[in-house]
Scaffold this active site. Structure first.
Site, PDB file in Angstrom:
ATOM      1  CB  SER A 134      -0.800  -0.187   1.072  1.00 33.31           C
ATOM      2  OG  SER A 134      -0.284   0.182   2.279  1.00 33.31           O
TER       3      SER A 134
ATOM      4  CB  SER B 212     -18.006  21.499 -30.332  1.00 36.10           C
ATOM      5  OG  SER B 212     -17.920  20.618 -30.903  1.00 36.10           O
TER       6      SER B 212
ATOM      7  CE  LYS C 234     -22.343  21.973 -28.402  1.00 37.07           C
ATOM      8  NZ  LYS C 234     -23.388  21.668 -28.069  1.00 37.07           N
TER       9      LYS C 234
ATOM     10  CD  GLU D  49     -21.382  19.224 -20.639  1.00 35.57           C
ATOM     11  OE1 GLU D  49     -22.867  18.930 -20.317  1.00 35.57           O
ATOM     12  OE2 GLU D  49     -20.832  19.474 -20.452  1.00 35.57           O
TER      13      GLU D  49
ATOM     14  CB  THR E 299     -42.297  24.552  -7.472  1.00 38.65           C
ATOM     15  OG1 THR E 299     -43.215  25.210  -8.550  1.00 38.65           O
ATOM     16  CG2 THR E 299     -42.330  25.719  -7.247  1.00 38.65           C
ATOM     17  CG  HIS E 300     -43.118  20.760  -9.592  1.00 35.45           C
ATOM     18  ND1 HIS E 300     -43.573  19.834  -9.187  1.00 35.45           N
ATOM     19  CD2 HIS E 300     -44.061  21.696  -9.282  1.00 35.45           C
ATOM     20  CE1 HIS E 300     -44.030  19.864  -7.806  1.00 35.45           C
ATOM     21  NE2 HIS E 300     -44.117  21.343  -7.875  1.00 35.45           N
TER      22      HIS E 300
ATOM     23  CE  LYS F 160      -4.099   3.464   5.030  1.00 37.67           C
ATOM     24  NZ  LYS F 160      -4.673   1.702   5.998  1.00 37.67           N
TER      25      LYS F 160
ATOM     26  CD  GLN G 199      -3.246  -1.996   3.038  1.00 39.86           C
ATOM     27  OE1 GLN G 199      -2.592  -2.582   3.680  1.00 39.86           O
ATOM     28  NE2 GLN G 199      -2.336  -2.315   1.430  1.00 39.86           N
TER      29      GLN G 199
ATOM     30  CG  ASN H 198      -3.625  -3.673  13.874  1.00 41.27           C
ATOM     31  OD1 ASN H 198      -2.688  -3.845  12.876  1.00 41.27           O
ATOM     32  ND2 ASN H 198      -3.381  -4.936  14.448  1.00 41.27           N
TER      33      ASN H 198
HETATM   34  N1  ARG Z   1      -1.359  -0.900   5.827  1.00 43.81           N
HETATM   35  C1  ARG Z   1      -1.823  -1.702   6.274  1.00 43.81           C
HETATM   36  C2  ARG Z   1      -3.345  -0.590   6.568  1.00 43.81           C
HETATM   37  O1  ARG Z   1      -3.529   0.412   6.043  1.00 43.81           O
HETATM   38  C3  ARG Z   1      -1.355  -0.857   7.603  1.00 43.81           C
HETATM   39  C4  ARG Z   1      -2.097  -2.018   9.547  1.00 43.81           C
HETATM   40  C5  ARG Z   1      -0.788  -3.156   9.377  1.00 43.81           C
HETATM   41  N2  ARG Z   1      -1.510  -4.152  10.142  1.00 43.81           N
HETATM   42  C6  ARG Z   1      -1.690  -5.403  10.601  1.00 43.81           C
HETATM   43  N3  ARG Z   1      -1.863  -6.136  11.018  1.00 43.81           N
HETATM   44  N4  ARG Z   1      -1.503  -6.315   9.110  1.00 43.81           N
HETATM   45  O2  ARG Z   1      -4.192  -1.371   7.714  1.00 43.81           O
END
Ligand code: ARG
Length: 470
Positions: free
Chosen positions: A31, A285, A291, A298, A163-164, A333, A330, A118
């Site tokens: 990651s 365009s 245009k 949009e 309205t509408h 993100k 994970q 963690n």
């Molecule tokens: N890259 C992991 C995440 O985003 C970090 C935590 C990983 N923890 C583990 N026990 N493998 O969640």
């Protein structure tokens, strides 16, 4: 793979492992290419953790100093672009920790005492979201400023209200602009509320159960600017509802932006022609030379679906997870980052668009003359002369039907014809049919009357100047 790389990898997971991670898994689970954006938070978090460990007598002062300085150096390298990110080290946390150990030796290996990735990642993410809440809030403030500018600049300009999507009653352009101000004000209030739940520190929860070291969670929480520490370690490492809430706020922001976009798309069509967007914010365009397309609104409208998608992805990600941490997390993100990047870029571009758009006075004035915008005013007039509202509604409805049949507006009827609609109609009816008279009769708080809208504008300016997130 060379022998040394092989041993290096084994070292990653320690003595338990007889085999190095397969390249396939390495690639699949890495990651660092997206979570590296958490490096500032990760470094701050680690520095605070190291200081706390030394103050609690768990590591030496010298080791803590080495760690803090080493992390500073790594931060410098990352900023400079000379840091070597390694996918085989999985994520931002391990990349930084490994680089630290390479840099300062054994002391680096003490940093992870009383901590797990963690609680580390949960802490990083909360700090990141906190910072981004501030940024989004500033973008929202900028957009609100653009609406205030529009409202102030064109005070008195009358447009049809709908309205509408059917013409309804005349309203002030400024009133319409300030309606958006209100939406984004609520979004900012939502952000403030969300921040309360974001700004709680998971650090010290370790893997899931807390730690047997005598750490001081309040010390790190304070140093990192958190309001409090998470109450339950199992919850702390596995909860992501703070991020979900933030993405939800981004979704409402996008929903508001999308409504605005829809209006701009309509308003720039030749059928409405209510506004002119700056040329620099439109596109042409490749085939039709005449245009001028509203691509920006949009795209904003289109990107709204993408941000909604991330919210659903996050909710779905969480729904089947047993306590506590699971690697599924994970996946939080990329959804969060993309929702954030998308919403931020939309907010930024829309600020310019709103600030730069020009209402077309000629067209708006023309357009308020048709569509029986003052029919309600005529009905209200009859009510004030003593008719029950339902009866008045009926009388005006018939008058409108008569006008439609003869291709006229209510304002085309002369006094005699108006009087013939109902005996209580007198000469004073004429000002009732005038759109300006209609607008200015609506000065109840929140209404479209010039006085009421000036009041709303004053209040909006006061609010914008005074609102602070913290
Ligand atoms: N890259 C992991 C995440 O985003 C970090 C935590 C990983 N923890 C583990 N026990 N493998 O969640």
């Amino acid at each position: 793979m060379s022998k040394t790389q092989e041993t290096n990898k084994k070292k990653l997971w320690g003595g338990r492992f007889a085999q190095a991670t397969s390249d396939v898994v390495e690639k699949f689970s890495a990651s660092e290419h997206f979570d590296r954006r958490l490096y500032p938070q990760d470094i701050l978090g680690s520095q605070a953790h190291a200081r706390m460990l030394s103050r609690c007598g768990i590591i030496s002062k010298q080791d803590a100093e080495k760690i803090v300085a080493g992390l500073e150096e790594i931060k410098r390298q990352i900023r400079q672009g000379s840091f070597e990110w390694r996918a085989e080290l999985e994520d931002v946390h391990m990349n930084i920790e490994k680089a630290l150990t390479d840099l300062i030796g054994e002391a680096g290996g003490r940093l992870h005492t009383a901590r797990s990735r963690n609680d580390q990642v949960a802490t990083d993410l909360r700090m990141y979201v906190r910072e981004q809440i501030m940024k989004v809030d500033r973008l929202l403030a900028g957009l609100q400023g653009a609406f205030i500018h529009q409202a102030r600049e064109h005070m008195g300009l009358i447009m049809p209200g709908f309205t509408h999507l059917q013409k309804a009653q005349p309203v002030l352009w400024s009133h319409h602009m300030l309606a958006y101000f209100e939406m984004f004000k609520r979004d900012r209030l939502r952000l403030r509320d969300c921040l309360k739940r974001v700004n709680i520190c998971p650090l010290g929860s370790a893997a899931l159960a807390g730690t047997d070291f005598e750490i001081d969670r309040y010390m790190t929480a304070r140093e990192l600017g958190f309001d409090d520490v998470c109450t339950n370690s199992l919850d702390a490492v596995s909860d992501r509802d703070f991020a979900i809430e933030f993405v939800f706020v981004l979704c409402t922001v996008m929903m508001h932006l999308s409504r605005l976009s829809e209006e701009l798309v309509l308003w720039t069509s030749s059928e409405f022609a209510f506004v002119e967007l700056p040329d620099a914010f439109c596109t042409g365009s490749s085939i039709m030379p005449q245009k001028k397309n509203p691509d920006v609104p949009e795209l904003v409208r289109g990107k709204t679906g993408r941000v909604y998608g991330h919210l659903i992805a996050l909710l779905t990600l969480m729904k089947g997870l047993p306590l506590a941490y699971n690697r599924d997390l994970q996946e939080d993100k990329e959804a969060l980052f993309d929702a954030l990047d998308t919403a931020s870029s939309c907010l930024n571009v829309m600020k310019f668009l709103v600030a730069g758009m020009e209402p077309r006075y000629d067209r708006l004035q023309e357009d308020t003359k048709t569509g029986f915008l003052t029919a309600t005013d005529l009905a209200d007039y009859l009510v004030k002369k003593g008719l029950p509202f339902r009866q008045a509604h009926e009388v005006v409805g018939k008058a409108v039907a008569r006008c439609i049949a003869s291709n006229r507006e209510l304002t085309d009827l002369d006094l005699a014809e108006l009087k013939s609609l109902h005996p209580s109609i007198q000469e004073d009816v004429l000002k009732v049919l005038d759109v300006k008279g209609s607008v200015d009769s609506r000065n109840c708080p929140g209404g479209t009357g010039t006085e009421a809208v000036k009041e709303q504008l004053k209040e909006a300016e006061r609010w914008l100047a005074g609102f602070q997130l913290l």
